[in-house]
Structures are given as C-alpha cells and as structure tokens.
Design an enzyme around this catalytic site. Structure first.
Site, PDB file in Angstrom:
ATOM      1  N   GLY A  48      -4.608  -5.257 -41.685  1.00 15.79           N
ATOM      2  CA  GLY A  48      -3.762  -5.793 -42.747  1.00 15.79           C
ATOM      3  C   GLY A  48      -3.964  -5.078 -44.066  1.00 15.79           C
ATOM      4  O   GLY A  48      -4.535  -3.984 -44.123  1.00 15.79           O
ATOM      5  N   CYS A  70     -12.060   1.202 -29.806  1.00 13.88           N
ATOM      6  CA  CYS A  70     -12.249  -0.258 -29.809  1.00 13.88           C
ATOM      7  C   CYS A  70     -13.618  -0.624 -30.385  1.00 13.88           C
ATOM      8  O   CYS A  70     -14.635  -0.148 -29.892  1.00 13.88           O
ATOM      9  CB  CYS A  70     -12.129  -0.837 -28.399  1.00 13.88           C
ATOM     10  N   LYS A  78      -1.030  -3.561 -24.266  1.00 12.66           N
ATOM     11  CA  LYS A  78      -2.422  -3.902 -24.580  1.00 12.66           C
ATOM     12  C   LYS A  78      -3.336  -2.909 -23.858  1.00 12.66           C
ATOM     13  O   LYS A  78      -3.111  -2.607 -22.679  1.00 12.66           O
ATOM     14  CB  LYS A  78      -2.742  -5.320 -24.100  1.00 12.66           C
TER      15      LYS A  78
HETATM   16  C1  DHB Z   1      -9.782  -4.600 -29.072  1.00 12.67           C
HETATM   17  C2  DHB Z   1      -9.768  -4.227 -30.394  1.00 12.67           C
HETATM   18  C3  DHB Z   1      -9.416  -2.939 -30.727  1.00 12.67           C
HETATM   19  O1  DHB Z   1      -9.368  -2.536 -32.018  1.00 12.67           O
HETATM   20  C4  DHB Z   1      -9.093  -2.047 -29.734  1.00 12.67           C
HETATM   21  O2  DHB Z   1      -8.757  -0.806 -30.055  1.00 12.67           O
HETATM   22  C5  DHB Z   1      -9.123  -2.418 -28.409  1.00 12.67           C
HETATM   23  C6  DHB Z   1      -9.470  -3.702 -28.088  1.00 12.67           C
HETATM   24  C7  DHB Z   1     -10.169  -5.957 -28.709  1.00 12.67           C
HETATM   25  O3  DHB Z   1     -11.064  -6.516 -29.346  1.00 12.67           O
HETATM   26  O4  DHB Z   1      -9.589  -6.476 -27.737  1.00 12.67           O
END
Ligand code: DHB
Length: 310
Positions: free
Chosen positions: A220, A129, A44
């Site tokens: 998706g 993100c 993550k």
């Molecule tokens: C999150 C979503 C993303 O697409 C990413 O690259 C990093 C974090 C998120 O919302 O946690």
C-alpha cells in the site's frame, strides 16, 4: 490507447491484480479476468501441493489508509489446481502463472511441468515471498538467484519473468540487474511487499497479525516510494527486451502514472484491490486517462520512462 505488449502478448489494459490478491480460487480468477478494465490476471503463487498457509489473523489494514501488513504463508490450492484452471479457461486475456517453490527443486519441477504443458501464457517465478517461516527471500541472495536462473534456462523456453523483492541500495540495483541481464527474461515484476515490517495496535499494544510474532510484508501507500525507485532503477539498468511490471503503492490513477513515468509497462494492484474490490480497475484506468489527457499525451508509450530529473 492504454495498452501494452510483452513479447507477442498484447494487453488491452495495463492494470491487473498483484499475485496473492483475488487470485487464489477459480471464482476470484474469473472475477479479475471478467473485468472490462484488466489486461491480464496473475494466479496466486503456487507450490507443488496445496498449503493452508499461516494461522489467522494474517492480514491487516493499517488505519488511516497507510497500507497493509500480511503474513499469509503461501496459502494456495496447489500447482495442479492452477494448471487445470489455465488449461480449461477460454480467454483471449493473457494469464500469468505464478510459481513460488519452497526449494530450488520445487521451482524446477513446476517449471518443467509448465514447459511440457499446453499452457500458452506467461510464467512468473516468485523469488521474493517474505512470509514462510525459515525461508529467506531468494532474490536477496544474488548467487542463488543466478544459479536458479542458469538452471531454469537450460530447458525453459516459454516467456518467463521474475517477481523481485524491493532493493534499497544502489549497489544492489547494479548487482541484481547485472544478473538478470544474463538471461532471456520476458519481464521483471517489482516490487513484492517490503518484507518483515511490524505494525502495533495503538489501544492494546499488541501486534496485529499472528504469524512470526507480528512481522509481515508491508504493502500500500507506505511502499510507493520504494516501488517507484525499484521500477526506475531497474528500467535504467535492464536490457530493453526485459519489460517491467510495476507493483506497489497504487491507490490512484496518479500512482499508476508515476509507475509509467518510471518505466513500467504493466501496473499491478495489490493492497488497494483487497480493500476496494474489483471496481478499483475502472476507477484507476479512468483517473489515468484523465491525467494523460491533461498532460497532452495521446499514448502511454509517449509517457513511459519520461520521468524528469533536476
Ligand atoms: C505470500 C506473500 C508474498 O509476498 C509472496 O510473494 C508469496 C506469498 C504469502 O504470504 O502467501
């Protein structure tokens, strides 16, 4: 042999999780690592310290298998947690350590720590993100992207890649590729979710997730065509030393095969992994193997990039 290489890293399978899915806790990371059908695991995206993320509901599966919307807001256990995990883990599978600082300084600090650590895997710098209120997706700002990479490569010598948002214009494919080609990147991962979509509940006329008034990243089947276009466009423009991880819209072996045709080396599974669970990797690899056999390909290298035009 459904295998791949990035620099000196060998992947016995080409599939792995997409960052964010099944990779926030050590238990989840162990589950992906333990699968007989994954070639690697990605953690993550980490921030320097733990984050709870956005208020719930923050993830929703769109009816009729269209895809997903999420606005997680980078919930993660913090950089040190993932650093401890990778330091203590005994595994021969490559690990991608994903970092997503909320500022340039955060990213540089985490990359310095990775550089100075014993970590032997690959590093993915997430420049895409879409879900932190007030923080634009870095890689839509070409100048900032080049500036960050310039600073990173003054000290960083480990294998580094970037996670990109989808681009939607040929001029933008040209511009991002020109920038990325200036750096000794090991790989590019394309695409992150299509940022800031909106899904509405048909019965109640309300948004389906709470953060950002319902706006969130789309994943998706809805994003497959965009993902394939980004893999293809970048493969046609990037130095051959930069490998491509194709991500987006994979629910079948056929989808994996199409990413390969467009030039992907590895393929990640996000939404469908969240929906189906760890067994998705076995199904996808078997479906892919059947397609390759049917098409008469004996190795993936023969199929990679072989998309035909008319
Ligand atoms: C999150 C979503 C993303 O697409 C990413 O690259 C990093 C974090 C998120 O919302 O946690």
């Amino acid at each position: 042999q459904l295998t791949a290489n990035i620099q000196n890293y060998h992947f016995d399978h080409i599939l792995l999780n997409a960052a964010g899915v099944m990779c926030q806790t050590t238990t989840e990371l162990d589950t992906v690592l333990a699968s007989d059908y994954t070639g690697a695991v990605v953690t993550k995206s980490a921030t320097p310290t733990l984050r709870e993320g956005n208020p719930e509901p923050r993830y929703f599966e769109i009816p009729n298998h269209l895809g997903t919307i999420n606005s997680m807001g980078l919930p993660n256990a913090g950089f040190d947690y993932y650093m401890s995990y990778v330091s203590e883990k005994q595994t021969t599978k490559p690990i991608f350590f994903s970092v997503a600082g909320l500022s340039k300084q955060d990213n540089l600090d985490m990359l310095h720590q990775l550089q100075d650590s014993d970590f032997k895997g690959l590093i993915e710098l997430n420049l895409s993100c879409p879900n932190v209120p007030g923080k634009p997706q870095t890689a839509y700002d070409f100048e900032t992207t080049e500036q960050i990479l310039s600073e990173v490569f003054t000290f960083f010598t480990k294998p580094l890649g970037v996670k990109l948002p989808p681009y939607f214009d040929i001029a933008h494919f040209d511009m991002i590729a020109d920038i990325l080609n200036k750096f000794p990147l090991a790989f590019v991962n394309t695409i992150n979710s299509i940022g800031n979509g909106l899904v509405i509940d048909e019965v109640t006329d309300t948004v389906v997730i709470k953060p950002k008034s319902g706006f969130g990243g789309i994943g998706g089947p809805l994003v497959k065509a965009t993902a394939l276009a980004n893999v293809r466009a970048l493969r046609q423009r990037l130095n051959s030393s930069i490998k491509i991880i194709g991500t987006g819209g994979v629910t079948t072996g056929r989808d994996v095969y199409e990413h390969i045709l467009c030039g992907a080396d590895l393929v990640e599974v996000g939404s469908q992994l969240a929906i189906e669970g760890i067994d998705v990797f076995e199904r996808l690899e078997k479906e892919l193997a059947d397609i390759l056999t049917e098409k008469g390909y004996t190795t993936l290298d023969d199929a990679r990039g072989q998309l035909k035009t008319i």
